[in-house]
Design a protein around this motif. Structure first.
Motif, PDB file in Angstrom:
ATOM      1  N   VAL A 103      26.560 -16.964  -1.988  1.00 32.80           N
ATOM      2  CA  VAL A 103      25.692 -15.829  -1.682  1.00 32.80           C
ATOM      3  C   VAL A 103      24.859 -15.510  -2.927  1.00 32.80           C
ATOM      4  N   PRO A 104      23.750 -16.254  -3.124  1.00 33.31           N
ATOM      5  CA  PRO A 104      22.904 -15.942  -4.276  1.00 33.31           C
ATOM      6  C   PRO A 104      22.107 -14.665  -4.033  1.00 33.31           C
ATOM      7  N   LYS A 105      21.682 -14.055  -5.116  1.00 33.43           N
ATOM      8  CA  LYS A 105      20.871 -12.841  -5.019  1.00 33.43           C
ATOM      9  C   LYS A 105      19.521 -13.105  -5.668  1.00 33.43           C
ATOM     10  N   ILE A 106      18.468 -12.624  -5.020  1.00 29.19           N
ATOM     11  CA  ILE A 106      17.129 -12.744  -5.579  1.00 29.19           C
ATOM     12  C   ILE A 106      16.617 -11.348  -5.871  1.00 29.19           C
ATOM     13  N   ASN A 107      15.692 -11.257  -6.800  1.00 31.63           N
ATOM     14  CA  ASN A 107      15.078  -9.979  -7.123  1.00 31.63           C
ATOM     15  C   ASN A 107      13.786  -9.827  -6.336  1.00 31.63           C
ATOM     16  N   VAL A 108      13.661  -8.709  -5.655  1.00 31.37           N
ATOM     17  CA  VAL A 108      12.459  -8.386  -4.904  1.00 31.37           C
ATOM     18  C   VAL A 108      11.868  -7.127  -5.533  1.00 31.37           C
ATOM     19  N   THR A 109      10.618  -7.247  -5.980  1.00 28.17           N
ATOM     20  CA  THR A 109       9.952  -6.135  -6.637  1.00 28.17           C
ATOM     21  C   THR A 109       8.812  -5.646  -5.763  1.00 28.17           C
ATOM     22  N   LEU A 110       8.761  -4.353  -5.548  1.00 24.91           N
ATOM     23  CA  LEU A 110       7.671  -3.743  -4.797  1.00 24.91           C
ATOM     24  C   LEU A 110       6.793  -2.984  -5.783  1.00 24.91           C
ATOM     25  N   VAL A 111       5.519  -3.377  -5.840  1.00 25.19           N
ATOM     26  CA  VAL A 111       4.571  -2.724  -6.751  1.00 25.19           C
ATOM     27  C   VAL A 111       3.410  -2.168  -5.939  1.00 25.19           C
ATOM     28  N   LYS A 112       2.761  -1.193  -6.524  1.00 27.13           N
ATOM     29  CA  LYS A 112       1.647  -0.520  -5.870  1.00 27.13           C
ATOM     30  C   LYS A 112       0.423  -1.423  -5.867  1.00 27.13           C
ATOM     31  N   LYS A 113      -0.240  -1.509  -4.727  1.00 31.30           N
ATOM     32  CA  LYS A 113      -1.466  -2.288  -4.593  1.00 31.30           C
ATOM     33  C   LYS A 113      -2.616  -1.454  -5.147  1.00 31.30           C
ATOM     34  N   ASP A 114      -3.512  -2.113  -5.881  1.00 29.48           N
ATOM     35  CA  ASP A 114      -4.657  -1.389  -6.439  1.00 29.48           C
ATOM     36  C   ASP A 114      -5.581  -0.950  -5.322  1.00 29.48           C
ATOM     37  N   ALA A 115      -6.005   0.300  -5.348  1.00 29.37           N
ATOM     38  CA  ALA A 115      -6.858   0.853  -4.294  1.00 29.37           C
ATOM     39  C   ALA A 115      -8.255   0.234  -4.330  1.00 29.37           C
ATOM     40  N   GLU A 116      -8.739  -0.160  -5.519  1.00 36.59           N
ATOM     41  CA  GLU A 116     -10.093  -0.712  -5.621  1.00 36.59           C
ATOM     42  C   GLU A 116     -10.194  -2.057  -4.903  1.00 36.59           C
ATOM     43  N   GLN A 164       0.849  -1.183   0.000  1.00 39.52           N
ATOM     44  CA  GLN A 164       0.000   0.000   0.000  1.00 39.52           C
ATOM     45  C   GLN A 164       0.886   1.235   0.000  1.00 39.52           C
ATOM     46  N   THR A 165       0.482   2.195  -0.809  1.00 37.10           N
ATOM     47  CA  THR A 165       1.244   3.431  -0.883  1.00 37.10           C
ATOM     48  C   THR A 165       0.323   4.605  -0.621  1.00 37.10           C
ATOM     49  N   GLY A 166       0.919   5.656  -0.180  1.00 35.10           N
ATOM     50  CA  GLY A 166       0.171   6.874   0.077  1.00 35.10           C
ATOM     51  C   GLY A 166       0.500   7.914  -0.969  1.00 35.10           C
ATOM     52  N   LYS A 167       0.439   9.139  -0.552  1.00 32.40           N
ATOM     53  CA  LYS A 167       0.736  10.260  -1.437  1.00 32.40           C
ATOM     54  C   LYS A 167       2.175  10.172  -1.928  1.00 32.40           C
ATOM     55  N   ASP A 168       2.400  10.487  -3.166  1.00 33.35           N
ATOM     56  CA  ASP A 168       3.723  10.460  -3.795  1.00 33.35           C
ATOM     57  C   ASP A 168       4.357   9.067  -3.768  1.00 33.35           C
ATOM     58  N   ASP A 169       3.537   8.015  -3.795  1.00 28.20           N
ATOM     59  CA  ASP A 169       4.003   6.618  -3.823  1.00 28.20           C
ATOM     60  C   ASP A 169       4.935   6.273  -2.668  1.00 28.20           C
ATOM     61  N   LYS A 170       4.683   6.820  -1.501  1.00 27.61           N
ATOM     62  CA  LYS A 170       5.452   6.454  -0.303  1.00 27.61           C
ATOM     63  C   LYS A 170       4.768   5.263   0.350  1.00 27.61           C
ATOM     64  N   LEU A 171       5.557   4.279   0.771  1.00 24.49           N
ATOM     65  CA  LEU A 171       5.008   3.063   1.358  1.00 24.49           C
ATOM     66  C   LEU A 171       4.483   3.299   2.762  1.00 24.49           C
ATOM     67  N   PHE A 172       3.394   2.578   3.099  1.00 24.56           N
ATOM     68  CA  PHE A 172       2.942   2.490   4.469  1.00 24.56           C
ATOM     69  C   PHE A 172       3.707   1.313   5.059  1.00 24.56           C
ATOM     70  N   GLY A 173       4.679   1.572   5.897  1.00 24.31           N
ATOM     71  CA  GLY A 173       5.505   0.503   6.444  1.00 24.31           C
ATOM     72  C   GLY A 173       6.679   0.219   5.530  1.00 24.31           C
ATOM     73  N   SER A 174       7.183  -1.016   5.584  1.00 26.59           N
ATOM     74  CA  SER A 174       8.328  -1.388   4.763  1.00 26.59           C
ATOM     75  C   SER A 174       8.350  -2.903   4.591  1.00 26.59           C
ATOM     76  N   VAL A 175       9.214  -3.363   3.705  1.00 25.55           N
ATOM     77  CA  VAL A 175       9.413  -4.797   3.491  1.00 25.55           C
ATOM     78  C   VAL A 175      10.748  -5.146   4.136  1.00 25.55           C
ATOM     79  N   THR A 176      10.731  -6.074   5.087  1.00 24.44           N
ATOM     80  CA  THR A 176      11.925  -6.443   5.838  1.00 24.44           C
ATOM     81  C   THR A 176      12.395  -7.847   5.459  1.00 24.44           C
ATOM     82  N   SER A 177      13.501  -8.260   6.039  1.00 23.37           N
ATOM     83  CA  SER A 177      14.017  -9.608   5.780  1.00 23.37           C
ATOM     84  C   SER A 177      13.038 -10.667   6.274  1.00 23.37           C
ATOM     85  N   LYS A 178      12.285 -10.347   7.309  1.00 23.32           N
ATOM     86  CA  LYS A 178      11.276 -11.285   7.810  1.00 23.32           C
ATOM     87  C   LYS A 178      10.195 -11.517   6.748  1.00 23.32           C
TER      88      LYS A 178
END
Length: 169
Positions: free
Chosen positions: A137-150, A82-96
């Motif tokens: 030490v493999p690397k994975i891609n993590v993508t953060l996309v905006k959740k649809d408001a509807e 979920q994002t707010g104004k100016d695409d700022k995240l509510f919270g964050s994505v952590t290692s957990k």
């Protein structure tokens, strides 16, 4: 003082390393916690024997972790946030969060092995390192996309909820 490490010590060395450390550090930290032993001639010979056995085990383990690393590097995770104004995240994505998502896909990884310098707080694609072993030490891609408001708040449900409560009283 020369010591032989009995386990990996972050920032100092790895199991079986023969190191010279300060006497106080060895006497007050390494020796009481059984992280090291004093490097005497008898201990060094014993270490060489044990090292040969450990090297054989480590080779087998490294091969299996190498395969796991290759499979892990193919994984790509997408988080709808979920994002707010100016695409700022509510919270964050952590290692957990990353560890839980990997577990949902059937890959068990300890969250402490997932190296995020800081929690992800922006939309986009990030490369996240997973330290399975000091050499793997493999690397994975993590993508953060905006959740649809509807999807989050359907308009029809908010109007019906108070009417249902009033009918039950």
């Amino acid at each position: 003082m020369k010591v032989i490490l009995q386990e990996n010590v972050e920032g100092l060395g790895y199991l079986g390393d023969v190191l010279t450390v300060a006497k106080g550090y060895a006497r007050n930290y390494l020796l009481p916690r059984k992280k090291a032993v004093v490097a005497e001639e008898r201990q060094v010979k014993l270490l060489q024997h044990v090292k040969r056995q450990i090297d054989q085990k480590a080779k087998k383990e490294l091969e299996s972790l190498g395969e796991s690393g290759k499979n892990l590097s193919k994984i790509s995770l997408t988080f709808e946030v979920q994002t707010g104004k100016d695409d700022k995240l509510f919270g964050s994505v952590t290692s957990k969060d990353v560890a839980e998502r990997l577990a949902a896909q059937g890959v068990e990884v300890d969250r402490r092995k997932i190296h995020l310098p800081q929690p992800l707080k922006e939309l986009g694609t990030f490369s996240v390192a997973i330290k399975l072993h000091r050499d793997v030490v493999p690397k994975i891609n993590v993508t953060l996309v905006k959740k649809d408001a509807e999807e989050t708040v359907p308009e029809g449900e908010t109007a019906q909820a108070p009417a249902d409560e009033a009918g039950t009283e």
